[in-house]
Design a protein around this motif. Structure first.
Motif, PDB file in Angstrom:
ATOM      1  N   LEU A 176       5.768   9.830   7.423  1.00  0.00           N
ATOM      2  CA  LEU A 176       4.853   9.767   6.287  1.00  0.00           C
ATOM      3  C   LEU A 176       3.597   8.978   6.618  1.00  0.00           C
ATOM      4  O   LEU A 176       3.653   7.896   7.199  1.00  0.00           O
ATOM      5  CB  LEU A 176       5.567   9.124   5.099  1.00  0.00           C
ATOM      6  N   GLN A 177       2.448   9.554   6.252  1.00  0.00           N
ATOM      7  CA  GLN A 177       1.161   8.897   6.440  1.00  0.00           C
ATOM      8  C   GLN A 177       0.489   8.705   5.088  1.00  0.00           C
ATOM      9  O   GLN A 177       0.656   9.511   4.176  1.00  0.00           O
ATOM     10  CB  GLN A 177       0.249   9.735   7.339  1.00  0.00           C
ATOM     11  N   ALA A 178      -0.274   7.641   4.965  1.00  0.00           N
ATOM     12  CA  ALA A 178      -0.988   7.375   3.717  1.00  0.00           C
ATOM     13  C   ALA A 178      -2.176   8.310   3.574  1.00  0.00           C
ATOM     14  O   ALA A 178      -2.723   8.818   4.557  1.00  0.00           O
ATOM     15  CB  ALA A 178      -1.463   5.921   3.688  1.00  0.00           C
ATOM     16  N   ASN A 179      -2.586   8.540   2.340  1.00  0.00           N
ATOM     17  CA  ASN A 179      -3.803   9.298   2.061  1.00  0.00           C
ATOM     18  C   ASN A 179      -4.995   8.622   2.731  1.00  0.00           C
ATOM     19  O   ASN A 179      -5.077   7.390   2.763  1.00  0.00           O
ATOM     20  CB  ASN A 179      -3.996   9.365   0.551  1.00  0.00           C
ATOM     21  N   PRO A 180      -5.950   9.395   3.305  1.00  0.00           N
ATOM     22  CA  PRO A 180      -7.081   8.796   4.026  1.00  0.00           C
ATOM     23  C   PRO A 180      -7.888   7.784   3.211  1.00  0.00           C
ATOM     24  O   PRO A 180      -8.300   6.746   3.739  1.00  0.00           O
ATOM     25  CB  PRO A 180      -7.938  10.009   4.396  1.00  0.00           C
ATOM     26  N   VAL A 181      -8.105   8.071   1.928  1.00  0.00           N
ATOM     27  CA  VAL A 181      -8.877   7.145   1.094  1.00  0.00           C
ATOM     28  C   VAL A 181      -8.101   5.846   0.892  1.00  0.00           C
ATOM     29  O   VAL A 181      -8.664   4.744   0.982  1.00  0.00           O
ATOM     30  CB  VAL A 181      -9.216   7.789  -0.270  1.00  0.00           C
ATOM     31  N   LYS A 182      -6.795   5.973   0.639  1.00  0.00           N
ATOM     32  CA  LYS A 182      -5.964   4.785   0.463  1.00  0.00           C
ATOM     33  C   LYS A 182      -5.935   3.949   1.731  1.00  0.00           C
ATOM     34  O   LYS A 182      -6.065   2.721   1.690  1.00  0.00           O
ATOM     35  CB  LYS A 182      -4.548   5.199   0.069  1.00  0.00           C
ATOM     36  N   LYS A 183      -5.778   4.619   2.878  1.00  0.00           N
ATOM     37  CA  LYS A 183      -5.754   3.893   4.157  1.00  0.00           C
ATOM     38  C   LYS A 183      -7.058   3.139   4.382  1.00  0.00           C
ATOM     39  O   LYS A 183      -7.059   1.997   4.838  1.00  0.00           O
ATOM     40  CB  LYS A 183      -5.529   4.874   5.320  1.00  0.00           C
ATOM     41  N   LEU A 184      -8.176   3.788   4.066  1.00  0.00           N
ATOM     42  CA  LEU A 184      -9.478   3.167   4.286  1.00  0.00           C
ATOM     43  C   LEU A 184      -9.641   1.924   3.416  1.00  0.00           C
ATOM     44  O   LEU A 184     -10.059   0.854   3.897  1.00  0.00           O
ATOM     45  CB  LEU A 184     -10.596   4.163   3.980  1.00  0.00           C
ATOM     46  N   TYR A 185      -9.313   2.044   2.131  1.00  0.00           N
ATOM     47  CA  TYR A 185      -9.468   0.899   1.227  1.00  0.00           C
ATOM     48  C   TYR A 185      -8.523  -0.247   1.613  1.00  0.00           C
ATOM     49  O   TYR A 185      -8.906  -1.421   1.532  1.00  0.00           O
ATOM     50  CB  TYR A 185      -9.221   1.321  -0.220  1.00  0.00           C
ATOM     51  N   GLU A 186      -7.322   0.082   2.036  1.00  0.00           N
ATOM     52  CA  GLU A 186      -6.373  -0.966   2.406  1.00  0.00           C
ATOM     53  C   GLU A 186      -6.842  -1.738   3.634  1.00  0.00           C
ATOM     54  O   GLU A 186      -6.768  -2.970   3.673  1.00  0.00           O
ATOM     55  CB  GLU A 186      -4.989  -0.349   2.656  1.00  0.00           C
ATOM     56  N   ILE A 187      -7.338  -1.026   4.614  1.00  0.00           N
ATOM     57  CA  ILE A 187      -7.763  -1.700   5.837  1.00  0.00           C
ATOM     58  C   ILE A 187      -9.033  -2.517   5.604  1.00  0.00           C
ATOM     59  O   ILE A 187      -9.210  -3.602   6.171  1.00  0.00           O
ATOM     60  CB  ILE A 187      -7.958  -0.674   6.985  1.00  0.00           C
ATOM     61  N   TYR A 207     -19.459  14.159   1.465  1.00  0.00           N
ATOM     62  CA  TYR A 207     -19.316  12.757   1.068  1.00  0.00           C
ATOM     63  C   TYR A 207     -19.745  11.898   2.243  1.00  0.00           C
ATOM     64  O   TYR A 207     -19.586  12.300   3.408  1.00  0.00           O
ATOM     65  CB  TYR A 207     -17.860  12.422   0.717  1.00  0.00           C
ATOM     66  N   GLU A 208     -20.258  10.734   1.940  1.00  0.00           N
ATOM     67  CA  GLU A 208     -20.579   9.745   2.968  1.00  0.00           C
ATOM     68  C   GLU A 208     -19.877   8.438   2.642  1.00  0.00           C
ATOM     69  O   GLU A 208     -19.748   8.073   1.472  1.00  0.00           O
ATOM     70  CB  GLU A 208     -22.088   9.502   3.060  1.00  0.00           C
ATOM     71  N   VAL A 209     -19.428   7.745   3.672  1.00  0.00           N
ATOM     72  CA  VAL A 209     -18.755   6.462   3.496  1.00  0.00           C
ATOM     73  C   VAL A 209     -19.528   5.386   4.249  1.00  0.00           C
ATOM     74  O   VAL A 209     -19.761   5.509   5.458  1.00  0.00           O
ATOM     75  CB  VAL A 209     -17.307   6.509   4.025  1.00  0.00           C
ATOM     76  N   PHE A 210     -19.919   4.346   3.505  1.00  0.00           N
ATOM     77  CA  PHE A 210     -20.620   3.212   4.100  1.00  0.00           C
ATOM     78  C   PHE A 210     -19.683   2.001   4.090  1.00  0.00           C
ATOM     79  O   PHE A 210     -19.100   1.663   3.057  1.00  0.00           O
ATOM     80  CB  PHE A 210     -21.892   2.880   3.318  1.00  0.00           C
ATOM     81  N   ILE A 211     -19.536   1.356   5.235  1.00  0.00           N
ATOM     82  CA  ILE A 211     -18.754   0.132   5.367  1.00  0.00           C
ATOM     83  C   ILE A 211     -19.726  -0.996   5.688  1.00  0.00           C
ATOM     84  O   ILE A 211     -20.445  -0.935   6.687  1.00  0.00           O
ATOM     85  CB  ILE A 211     -17.701   0.234   6.485  1.00  0.00           C
ATOM     86  N   ASN A 212     -19.746  -2.009   4.809  1.00  0.00           N
ATOM     87  CA  ASN A 212     -20.732  -3.090   4.966  1.00  0.00           C
ATOM     88  C   ASN A 212     -22.138  -2.537   5.150  1.00  0.00           C
ATOM     89  O   ASN A 212     -22.904  -2.956   6.020  1.00  0.00           O
ATOM     90  CB  ASN A 212     -20.352  -3.997   6.144  1.00  0.00           C
ATOM     91  N   LEU A 229     -14.022  14.353   0.418  1.00  0.00           N
ATOM     92  CA  LEU A 229     -13.839  12.904   0.332  1.00  0.00           C
ATOM     93  C   LEU A 229     -12.805  12.422   1.350  1.00  0.00           C
ATOM     94  O   LEU A 229     -13.014  11.424   2.041  1.00  0.00           O
ATOM     95  CB  LEU A 229     -13.411  12.524  -1.085  1.00  0.00           C
ATOM     96  N   ASN A 230     -11.685  13.125   1.434  1.00  0.00           N
ATOM     97  CA  ASN A 230     -10.643  12.741   2.392  1.00  0.00           C
ATOM     98  C   ASN A 230     -11.157  12.786   3.830  1.00  0.00           C
ATOM     99  O   ASN A 230     -10.845  11.914   4.643  1.00  0.00           O
ATOM    100  CB  ASN A 230      -9.434  13.664   2.252  1.00  0.00           C
ATOM    101  N   ARG A 231     -11.937  13.808   4.144  1.00  0.00           N
ATOM    102  CA  ARG A 231     -12.466  13.929   5.505  1.00  0.00           C
ATOM    103  C   ARG A 231     -13.434  12.795   5.825  1.00  0.00           C
ATOM    104  O   ARG A 231     -13.425  12.252   6.936  1.00  0.00           O
ATOM    105  CB  ARG A 231     -13.145  15.288   5.679  1.00  0.00           C
ATOM    106  N   ALA A 232     -14.259  12.441   4.849  1.00  0.00           N
ATOM    107  CA  ALA A 232     -15.202  11.339   5.060  1.00  0.00           C
ATOM    108  C   ALA A 232     -14.457  10.024   5.261  1.00  0.00           C
ATOM    109  O   ALA A 232     -14.783   9.233   6.154  1.00  0.00           O
ATOM    110  CB  ALA A 232     -16.163  11.237   3.875  1.00  0.00           C
ATOM    111  N   ALA A 233     -13.454   9.790   4.403  1.00  0.00           N
ATOM    112  CA  ALA A 233     -12.664   8.562   4.510  1.00  0.00           C
ATOM    113  C   ALA A 233     -11.902   8.514   5.825  1.00  0.00           C
ATOM    114  O   ALA A 233     -11.807   7.463   6.468  1.00  0.00           O
ATOM    115  CB  ALA A 233     -11.701   8.460   3.333  1.00  0.00           C
ATOM    116  N   ASN A 234     -11.367   9.646   6.239  1.00  0.00           N
ATOM    117  CA  ASN A 234     -10.620   9.698   7.495  1.00  0.00           C
ATOM    118  C   ASN A 234     -11.529   9.417   8.689  1.00  0.00           C
ATOM    119  O   ASN A 234     -11.164   8.681   9.608  1.00  0.00           O
ATOM    120  CB  ASN A 234      -9.972  11.073   7.651  1.00  0.00           C
TER     121      ASN A 234
END
Length: 253
Positions: A176-187, A207-212, A229-234
């Motif tokens: 089992l793997q976590a959803n990409p969005v959940k994994k991103l927010y957790e890390i 979608y675009e994902v900005f970290i800091n 969204l999942n692809r961007a988060a992944n």
């Protein structure tokens, strides 16, 4: 595709051989493979799908309750979801060639199914929300189980034997793997990094994902917003793991 529709009408025993069950009423089997678009006046698989969906959830719940006596509901729930979601069932349909027997009147379905089949090698077990699985494939698996359940006088044991054949390999807690969005927010929460999602889906399908405040991932899927969204988060998650050397997160962590 017409060839396969005719094939099912002539040789319903081929499906019976695949699933390991011989129908008392083969009309249920034909109905299980009949999409609502096939022919006006034909009984579609919708009612059998409704039954199969409910029965399958019960079967997986029952099996996991016995197999994992120490797992809490918080882990059993995503484990069950991974084994009955649209992608998992669509994979089962392709694995057992169900797509070749579906009776329908929408040529676009054949293209969508082939696109799905083409990307499966990139994700051998499950993409966890990164690919677009045609719902019709999952529907046919559920309707087949619904047909078996009704035809066998509502036998849970008989229906589980068929489900167990169709759904192998069953996803286990280790897989089992976590959803990409959940994994991103957790890390990001663990490392105290800020996350900002930019929704460009309506205009560009992305979608675009900005970290800091740095662009770390983009994802595109014009068909489904959630997949973009999942692809961007992944992509953002993988970039963080690669550049910062963070440990990957599993669903059980």
């Amino acid at each position: 595709m017409e060839e396969f529709r005719t094939k099912l009408l002539r040789n319903p025993e081929e499906i019976e051989k695949i699933i390991g069950y011989n129908f008392n009423n083969r009309c249920l089997l034909l109905q299980a493979f009949t999409h609502i678009s096939y022919h006006q006046g034909c009984m579609s698989y919708e009612r059998l799908e409704y039954v199969g969906d409910s029965v399958l959830n019960l079967l997986i719940t029952k099996e996991q309750f016995s197999m994992y006596p120490n797992l809490p509901p918080g882990l059993l729930t995503p484990l069950r979801a991974a084994n009955v979601d649209t992608e998992k069932l669509a994979r089962a349909a392709v694995q057992h060639n169900f797509h070749k027997y579906i009776r329908h009147g929408q040529p676009v379905l054949r293209k969508r199914i082939q696109t799905f089949i083409d990307v499966l090698p990139e994700h051998p077990l499950h993409s966890h929300g990164l690919i677009d699985a045609p719902k019709v494939l999952a529907d046919v698996v559920e309707s087949t189980l619904g047909a078996v359940f009704i035809d066998s006088d509502c036998s849970i044991d008989t229906t589980w034997k068929v489900a167990n054949v169709l759904l192998k390999p069953i996803i286990t807690p280790d897989m089992l793997q976590a959803n990409p969005v959940k994994k991103l927010y957790e890390i990001c929460q663990k490392k105290k990094l800020s996350v900002r999602l930019v929704d460009l889906w309506r205009r560009e399908g992305t979608y675009e994902v900005f970290i800091n405040n740095q662009l770390r991932g983009t994802g595109k899927c014009r068909e489904k917003k959630e997949i973009a969204l999942n692809r961007a988060a992944n992509n953002a998650y993988n970039e963080l793991v690669r550049t910062i050397g963070l440990k990957e997160i599993t669903a059980s962590e």
